[in-house]
Structure formats: structure tokens, C-alpha cells
Design an enzyme around this catalytic site. Sequence first.
Site, PDB file in Angstrom:
ATOM      1  N   THR A 227      62.666 -40.051  33.170  1.00  8.48           N
ATOM      2  CA  THR A 227      63.802 -39.120  33.124  1.00  8.48           C
ATOM      3  C   THR A 227      64.575 -39.100  34.440  1.00  8.48           C
ATOM      4  O   THR A 227      65.679 -38.570  34.510  1.00  8.48           O
ATOM      5  CB  THR A 227      63.323 -37.689  32.805  1.00  8.48           C
ATOM      6  OG1 THR A 227      62.293 -37.336  33.742  1.00  8.48           O
ATOM      7  CG2 THR A 227      62.790 -37.591  31.388  1.00  8.48           C
TER       8      THR A 227
ATOM      9  N   TYR B  38      46.042 -38.579  45.825  1.00  4.90           N
ATOM     10  CA  TYR B  38      47.110 -39.510  45.426  1.00  4.90           C
ATOM     11  C   TYR B  38      46.726 -40.962  45.755  1.00  4.90           C
ATOM     12  O   TYR B  38      46.853 -41.858  44.914  1.00  4.90           O
ATOM     13  CB  TYR B  38      48.391 -39.111  46.152  1.00  4.90           C
ATOM     14  CG  TYR B  38      49.610 -39.937  45.828  1.00  4.90           C
ATOM     15  CD1 TYR B  38      50.280 -39.771  44.614  1.00  4.90           C
ATOM     16  CD2 TYR B  38      50.111 -40.871  46.729  1.00  4.90           C
ATOM     17  CE1 TYR B  38      51.421 -40.527  44.321  1.00  4.90           C
ATOM     18  CE2 TYR B  38      51.243 -41.621  46.448  1.00  4.90           C
ATOM     19  CZ  TYR B  38      51.898 -41.439  45.249  1.00  4.90           C
ATOM     20  OH  TYR B  38      53.021 -42.184  44.959  1.00  4.90           O
TER      21      TYR B  38
ATOM     22  N   ILE C 104      60.616 -44.947  48.773  1.00  3.35           N
ATOM     23  CA  ILE C 104      61.787 -45.119  47.906  1.00  3.35           C
ATOM     24  C   ILE C 104      62.521 -43.777  47.777  1.00  3.35           C
ATOM     25  O   ILE C 104      61.881 -42.733  47.626  1.00  3.35           O
ATOM     26  CB  ILE C 104      61.359 -45.592  46.492  1.00  3.35           C
ATOM     27  CG1 ILE C 104      60.411 -46.804  46.564  1.00  3.35           C
ATOM     28  CG2 ILE C 104      62.581 -45.898  45.623  1.00  3.35           C
ATOM     29  CD1 ILE C 104      60.977 -48.061  47.173  1.00  3.35           C
TER      30      ILE C 104
HETATM   31  P1  NDP Z   1      59.897 -38.519  40.713  1.00  5.29           P
HETATM   32  O1  NDP Z   1      59.124 -37.310  41.111  1.00  5.29           O
HETATM   33  O2  NDP Z   1      61.301 -38.662  41.164  1.00  5.29           O
HETATM   34  O3  NDP Z   1      59.858 -38.672  39.112  1.00  5.29           O
HETATM   35  C1  NDP Z   1      58.647 -38.562  38.446  1.00  5.29           C
HETATM   36  C2  NDP Z   1      58.827 -38.882  36.977  1.00  5.29           C
HETATM   37  O4  NDP Z   1      57.550 -38.739  36.348  1.00  5.29           O
HETATM   38  C3  NDP Z   1      59.790 -37.942  36.295  1.00  5.29           C
HETATM   39  O5  NDP Z   1      60.527 -38.666  35.335  1.00  5.29           O
HETATM   40  C4  NDP Z   1      58.862 -36.944  35.613  1.00  5.29           C
HETATM   41  O6  NDP Z   1      59.447 -36.496  34.407  1.00  5.29           O
HETATM   42  C5  NDP Z   1      57.655 -37.807  35.286  1.00  5.29           C
HETATM   43  N1  NDP Z   1      56.406 -37.072  35.172  1.00  5.29           N
HETATM   44  C6  NDP Z   1      55.733 -36.399  36.128  1.00  5.29           C
HETATM   45  N2  NDP Z   1      54.619 -35.856  35.620  1.00  5.29           N
HETATM   46  C7  NDP Z   1      54.597 -36.192  34.308  1.00  5.29           C
HETATM   47  C8  NDP Z   1      53.700 -35.923  33.244  1.00  5.29           C
HETATM   48  N3  NDP Z   1      52.598 -35.190  33.423  1.00  5.29           N
HETATM   49  N4  NDP Z   1      53.986 -36.414  32.027  1.00  5.29           N
HETATM   50  C9  NDP Z   1      55.100 -37.155  31.826  1.00  5.29           C
HETATM   51  N5  NDP Z   1      55.982 -37.451  32.786  1.00  5.29           N
HETATM   52  C10 NDP Z   1      55.729 -36.968  34.019  1.00  5.29           C
HETATM   53  O7  NDP Z   1      58.999 -39.755  41.181  1.00  5.29           O
HETATM   54  P2  NDP Z   1      59.426 -41.208  41.705  1.00  5.29           P
HETATM   55  O8  NDP Z   1      60.466 -41.766  40.836  1.00  5.29           O
HETATM   56  O9  NDP Z   1      59.607 -41.144  43.161  1.00  5.29           O
HETATM   57  O10 NDP Z   1      58.032 -41.987  41.473  1.00  5.29           O
HETATM   58  C11 NDP Z   1      57.753 -42.746  40.310  1.00  5.29           C
HETATM   59  C12 NDP Z   1      56.417 -43.432  40.504  1.00  5.29           C
HETATM   60  O11 NDP Z   1      56.472 -44.249  41.666  1.00  5.29           O
HETATM   61  C13 NDP Z   1      55.256 -42.474  40.720  1.00  5.29           C
HETATM   62  O12 NDP Z   1      54.105 -42.958  40.098  1.00  5.29           O
HETATM   63  C14 NDP Z   1      55.087 -42.478  42.223  1.00  5.29           C
HETATM   64  O13 NDP Z   1      53.774 -42.158  42.592  1.00  5.29           O
HETATM   65  C15 NDP Z   1      55.407 -43.924  42.532  1.00  5.29           C
HETATM   66  N6  NDP Z   1      55.805 -44.142  43.913  1.00  5.29           N
HETATM   67  C16 NDP Z   1      56.909 -43.547  44.434  1.00  5.29           C
HETATM   68  C17 NDP Z   1      57.275 -43.763  45.749  1.00  5.29           C
HETATM   69  C18 NDP Z   1      58.469 -43.163  46.370  1.00  5.29           C
HETATM   70  O14 NDP Z   1      58.678 -43.368  47.583  1.00  5.29           O
HETATM   71  N7  NDP Z   1      59.314 -42.433  45.646  1.00  5.29           N
HETATM   72  C19 NDP Z   1      56.455 -44.627  46.621  1.00  5.29           C
HETATM   73  C20 NDP Z   1      55.312 -45.208  45.970  1.00  5.29           C
HETATM   74  C21 NDP Z   1      55.011 -44.967  44.661  1.00  5.29           C
HETATM   75  P3  NDP Z   1      59.653 -34.952  33.977  1.00  5.29           P
HETATM   76  O15 NDP Z   1      59.712 -34.135  35.223  1.00  5.29           O
HETATM   77  O16 NDP Z   1      60.925 -34.993  33.183  1.00  5.29           O
HETATM   78  O17 NDP Z   1      58.462 -34.660  33.128  1.00  5.29           O
END
Ligand code: NDP
Length: 244
Positions: free
Chosen positions: A16, A152, A185
Site C-alpha cells: 500500500t 528486527y 531507503i
Molecule cells: P513502510 O512502513 O513504509 O510500509 C510497510 C508496508 O507493510 C505497508 O504497506 C503496510 O501496509 C504493510 N504492513 C505492515 N504490517 C503489515 C501487516 N501486519 N499485514 C499486512 N501488511 C502490513 O515500510 P518500507 O516500505 O520502508 O519497508 C518495506 C520492507 O522493506 C519491510 O519489510 C522493511 O523491513 C524492509 N526494509 C526497509 C528498509 C528501509 O530503509 N525503508 C531497509 C531495509 C529493509 P498497511 O499499513 O496498509 O497495512
Amino acid sequence: MKIDLTGKTALVTGSTRGIGRAIADTLATCGARVAVVGRDKAKADAVAAEIANARGFGCDVSAPADVLRLVENVEKEFGSLDILVNNAGITKDNLMLRIKDDDWDAVIDSNLRSAFLAIRASSRGMMKRRWGRIINISSVVGLTGNKGQTNYAASKAGLIGLTKSVAKELASRNILCNAIAPGFIETDMTAAMPEEARTAMMAQIPLARLGAPADIAWTTAFLCSEYASYITGQVLVVDGGLVM
Ligand code: NDP
């Protein structure tokens, strides 16, 4: 090089916003049909409406029954599930001594158990069709560890072990399983970091910039493509040179 995923169906958890959304956009640009997933179905529907050939699905990946239902519904609605991207993830940071049991469980359940369940459920269809791509979004902290992120980092390191084991088990069926380890990121997740921590992090990145969600999205598209058909069980680090 043109990545062509026409005829493939992709499920991207946590799409999302942030990295997941960029992955959903990019896979659709490459011709795939995409299942956009978030906890709130209305939000997932709204995002899906902006992407060609996408549908929204509500699912809390920390709830096992939800994950199984999600895979079933995607297979029913699209007729197949060829690409699984386990991207949904959360943080509940604290020093190890202060981590509450519930915060440990929440992070492991959302980031790691969810991926195992989605892989187990979706791999049956992939095995029958003799084609599949599974991408797990890990993190550089799964390789290096990080102060204040015991839960984490353990979940992200767990994804790497899961990736390699699945790659070995499913290789004979032409199902490839790889992990991507993003560095820092620019998304909502990192926007929550204190300014000093961001500045300190930037100083460590040889390319001297934060990554964009698209950097991870195009790596994902490459790993799903025929150009990557001899790559499995790997961890692709996409971090501007932070960890080397
Ligand atoms: P965001 O917090 O921006 O987005 C997280 C996404 O995961 C949202 O779409 C949210 O959707 C969804 N989400 C969270 N919990 C749930 C759940 N229980 N069920 C379904 N959907 C869920 O995260 P990022 O885009 O930054 O990160 C994406 C991935 O990349 C993660 O796994 C993160 O650990 C990994 N990552 C990110 C880094 C960074 O620097 N940003 C670095 C390294 C890894 P909604 O709220 O609509 O449910």
C-alpha cells in the site's frame, strides 16, 4: 534489456506504500497482474486502482489464517500465483534488555512467520506449474545486526536462512527463491528516524544518498525475470555500498 512478466501473477505483501508499492508498480509496468496487499482492504483497493491490472486484498500478515486466505483468494481471482514478494514488515525498536515479549513476537510474526506461511501456501501451485519466483525483502541489518533492533535483525536474518533453505528444496521444480537486503531507503519507515541518526547513516553510505523504493523494485523485477533464471538462494544487497 526488457523485462517481460506478461502472463504472470504477482502477490506483493505490504504494497500500500513504500517499497512494496514501488514493487507492485514496477511488476505491473513489466506486464504482470498484481495483488496489492495491506491490512486495510479499502486502502489496498485505492492503490490497486492506480495500477494497471491490479486488485486490492486486505490481509494482516501477522495472522496465519489471513495469510492462507490471501494466497487462496489471489489464486482464485487471478487463476495462478507465479511471483511471491514477501515485503510486509514492521519495526518495534528497543534495546535488547527492554524488548517486551509481545514486541518480539509481533516483529517475528509479521516479518518472518508470515513469509514462511505465504511460501508454503503458494509453492504448491508453483510446483505444479514448474515455475515460480519468491523474493523475500530482508535488510542489511539481517547481515550486520544493529543496536536497538534485536527483534528486527533476527527476523531479517531468519528470512535469509528461510530463503536459502527454500531455494534448495524447490530448485528442482524451477522455483527460484532469493532475498534482497536493502540499506537505507526513503520511506515512512525511515522517516520516523531521528535527524541525527539519518545524518550519521548518510555519512556511512559510499554513494552518499538514501536509496529510493524504485531501487529495490527494479532489483525485484530483475530477479523475477528470465535474465535471472540461474540465480537462486542469494542475498542481493542494495544499499549504495553501505555494507561490503
Ligand atoms: P513502510 O512502513 O513504509 O510500509 C510497510 C508496508 O507493510 C505497508 O504497506 C503496510 O501496509 C504493510 N504492513 C505492515 N504490517 C503489515 C501487516 N501486519 N499485514 C499486512 N501488511 C502490513 O515500510 P518500507 O516500505 O520502508 O519497508 C518495506 C520492507 O522493506 C519491510 O519489510 C522493511 O523491513 C524492509 N526494509 C526497509 C528498509 C528501509 O530503509 N525503508 C531497509 C531495509 C529493509 P498497511 O499499513 O496498509 O497495512
